[in-house]
Design a protein around this motif. Structure first.
Motif, PDB file in Angstrom:
ATOM      1  N   HIS A 194       0.833  -1.201   0.000  1.00 14.14           N
ATOM      2  CA  HIS A 194       0.000   0.000   0.000  1.00 14.14           C
ATOM      3  C   HIS A 194       0.867   1.251   0.000  1.00 14.14           C
ATOM      4  O   HIS A 194       2.059   1.206   0.313  1.00 14.14           O
ATOM      5  N   HIS A 195       0.211   2.346  -0.357  1.00 13.58           N
ATOM      6  CA  HIS A 195       0.823   3.675  -0.316  1.00 13.58           C
ATOM      7  C   HIS A 195      -0.240   4.648   0.164  1.00 13.58           C
ATOM      8  O   HIS A 195      -1.369   4.644  -0.342  1.00 13.58           O
ATOM      9  N   ALA A 196       0.098   5.469   1.157  1.00 14.59           N
ATOM     10  CA  ALA A 196      -0.862   6.395   1.755  1.00 14.59           C
ATOM     11  C   ALA A 196      -0.332   7.818   1.670  1.00 14.59           C
ATOM     12  O   ALA A 196       0.859   8.065   1.891  1.00 14.59           O
ATOM     13  N   VAL A 197      -1.234   8.720   1.327  1.00 18.34           N
ATOM     14  CA  VAL A 197      -0.941  10.153   1.351  1.00 18.34           C
ATOM     15  C   VAL A 197      -1.939  10.782   2.315  1.00 18.34           C
ATOM     16  O   VAL A 197      -3.160  10.622   2.151  1.00 18.34           O
ATOM     17  N   TRP A 198      -1.421  11.507   3.301  1.00 15.80           N
ATOM     18  CA  TRP A 198      -2.261  12.082   4.346  1.00 15.80           C
ATOM     19  C   TRP A 198      -2.540  13.556   4.043  1.00 15.80           C
ATOM     20  O   TRP A 198      -1.661  14.298   3.611  1.00 15.80           O
ATOM     21  N   SER A 199      -3.777  13.949   4.304  1.00 11.62           N
ATOM     22  CA  SER A 199      -4.173  15.350   4.260  1.00 11.62           C
ATOM     23  C   SER A 199      -4.864  15.653   5.584  1.00 11.62           C
ATOM     24  O   SER A 199      -6.064  15.419   5.745  1.00 11.62           O
ATOM     25  N   GLY A 200      -4.080  16.126   6.544  1.00 10.26           N
ATOM     26  CA  GLY A 200      -4.611  16.270   7.903  1.00 10.26           C
ATOM     27  C   GLY A 200      -4.883  14.890   8.479  1.00 10.26           C
ATOM     28  O   GLY A 200      -4.011  14.025   8.538  1.00 10.26           O
ATOM     29  N   GLY A 201      -6.111  14.654   8.902  1.00 10.41           N
ATOM     30  CA  GLY A 201      -6.473  13.347   9.449  1.00 10.41           C
ATOM     31  C   GLY A 201      -7.069  12.417   8.428  1.00 10.41           C
ATOM     32  O   GLY A 201      -7.491  11.299   8.776  1.00 10.41           O
ATOM     33  N   VAL A 202      -7.116  12.806   7.151  1.00 10.39           N
ATOM     34  CA  VAL A 202      -7.696  11.982   6.091  1.00 10.39           C
ATOM     35  C   VAL A 202      -6.570  11.266   5.354  1.00 10.39           C
ATOM     36  O   VAL A 202      -5.578  11.888   4.952  1.00 10.39           O
ATOM     37  N   ALA A 203      -6.745   9.959   5.162  1.00 13.15           N
ATOM     38  CA  ALA A 203      -5.751   9.146   4.463  1.00 13.15           C
ATOM     39  C   ALA A 203      -6.289   8.744   3.106  1.00 13.15           C
ATOM     40  O   ALA A 203      -7.389   8.179   3.006  1.00 13.15           O
ATOM     41  N   MET A 204      -5.530   9.041   2.055  1.00 15.50           N
ATOM     42  CA  MET A 204      -5.811   8.542   0.709  1.00 15.50           C
ATOM     43  C   MET A 204      -4.918   7.332   0.507  1.00 15.50           C
ATOM     44  O   MET A 204      -3.685   7.459   0.464  1.00 15.50           O
ATOM     45  N   VAL A 205      -5.514   6.145   0.391  1.00 20.24           N
ATOM     46  CA  VAL A 205      -4.774   4.890   0.442  1.00 20.24           C
ATOM     47  C   VAL A 205      -4.978   4.115  -0.852  1.00 20.24           C
ATOM     48  O   VAL A 205      -6.125   3.857  -1.260  1.00 20.24           O
TER      49      VAL A 205
END
Length: 317
Positions: free
Chosen positions: A34-45
């Motif tokens: 997996h790869h995750a990009v965080w925007s504040g408390g939201v994770a785009m996974v």
């Protein structure tokens, strides 16, 4: 596969652990990457089947044999999406190297995404729109704007790492930087020590050179000082009146011409005289001698023996 999840209610230090905990629930794969990009408390996974990624790594090693040792172990697998620019809110159709990706953007966050191997049909668009939690409508594929550019960037979206992840990701670089700093510090100290030693040697050579030049001058100076002292001593001697002159002055000053000089003692300006005079008057002698400019502090008193007068005085310079 893609999933957007809000972890805002989870403490910041535990969000990544919460993502690791939920990933097996979302993923249908036995071995999940997996790869995750965080925007504040939201994770785009984005997550995928690692068993299907392994052949790609093998092909890379085959194409680049020199990279087998160490480099392939550090290869990162990233979704294509993160190399395209982020979009404004709404639906977007992103052309990919293979196929197309339907995207739903909300507040600079990729809220939903689905990849199609071919240009999506109207039915596929309706299905995608229907799962947007109330964002319905009679949209068509033609109503969805394409991104301004389909050029891939050189770098993916930035990923914020916690201190532990950052240390793991940059441990080698950090160790190399520390080692380089240590080597530079040691080299700086060596260069500094060498420069100080060189300066000391140069100073010592300059001191020896100056000492050789100054030795004749110092010897001449010392000789001049000795000569000056000798001249001052001689000058003091020459400035003192001669004893013959003193005797002449005293002979003229004695009030009785028949008096006889019996003793004469002169040393460094102090004169002691013994005079024999039957009619000696000490006061008369004192007054007579004090009248002489050379004599001062005159004292006269009876001496041993008959008709003796002891006179002491100081001779002026």
């Amino acid at each position: 596969m893609f999933r957007c999840e809000d972890f805002s209610t989870v403490p910041r230090s535990r969000r990544r652990a919460a993502l690791e905990f939920k990933l097996p629930v979302w993923s249908p794969f036995e071995r999940t990457g997996h790869h995750a990009v965080w925007s504040g408390g939201v994770a785009m996974v984005w997550f995928w089947d690692n068993d299907k990624i392994a052949p790609a790594r093998e092909r890379f090693s085959t194409l680049f044999p020199k990279a087998r040792s160490g480099v392939s172990a550090r290869l990162r697998t990233l979704p294509e999406t993160v190399f395209y620019g982020r979009q404004s809110d709404g639906l977007r159709l992103q052309p990919c190297a293979d196929g197309f990706e339907l995207q739903r953007w909300r507040a600079n966050v990729l809220a939903d995404s689905f990849w199609f191997p071919a240009y999506p049909q109207e039915s596929q668009l309706s299905w995608f729109v229907a799962r947007q939690e109330g964002d319905g409508g009679t949209l068509t594929i033609g109503d969805i704007p394409a991104p301004a550019s389909d050029q891939m960037a050189r770098e993916p979206w930035s990923v914020s790492l916690d201190p532990q992840e950052w240390f793991v990701a940059n441990g080698g670089t950090l160790a190399a930087a520390c080692l380089l700093a240590l080597v530079l510090a040691v080299l700086w100290q060596e260069v500094r020590y060498w420069k100080i030693s060189e300066m000391e040697e140069a100073t010592a050579r300059e001191f020896d050179r100056l000492q050789e030049q100054l030795t004749p001058i110092l010897e001449a100076r010392n000789e001049l000082i000795d000569l000056r002292r000798t001249n001052q001593a001689l000058l003091q001697i020459l400035q003192a009146p001669s004893q013959a002159h003193l005797m002449n002055q005293m002979d003229r000053a004695i009030p009785n011409a028949n008096a006889e000089l019996r003793e004469w003692r002169y040393q460094q300006g102090e004169l002691a005289v013994s005079i024999e005079d039957r009619h000696a008057d000490p006061i008369a002698y004192i007054r007579a001698l004090e009248a002489v400019p050379l004599f001062t502090q005159v004292k006269a008193e009876p001496g041993p023996g008959q008709d003796r007068l002891e006179i002491t005085l100081t001779v002026r310079e």
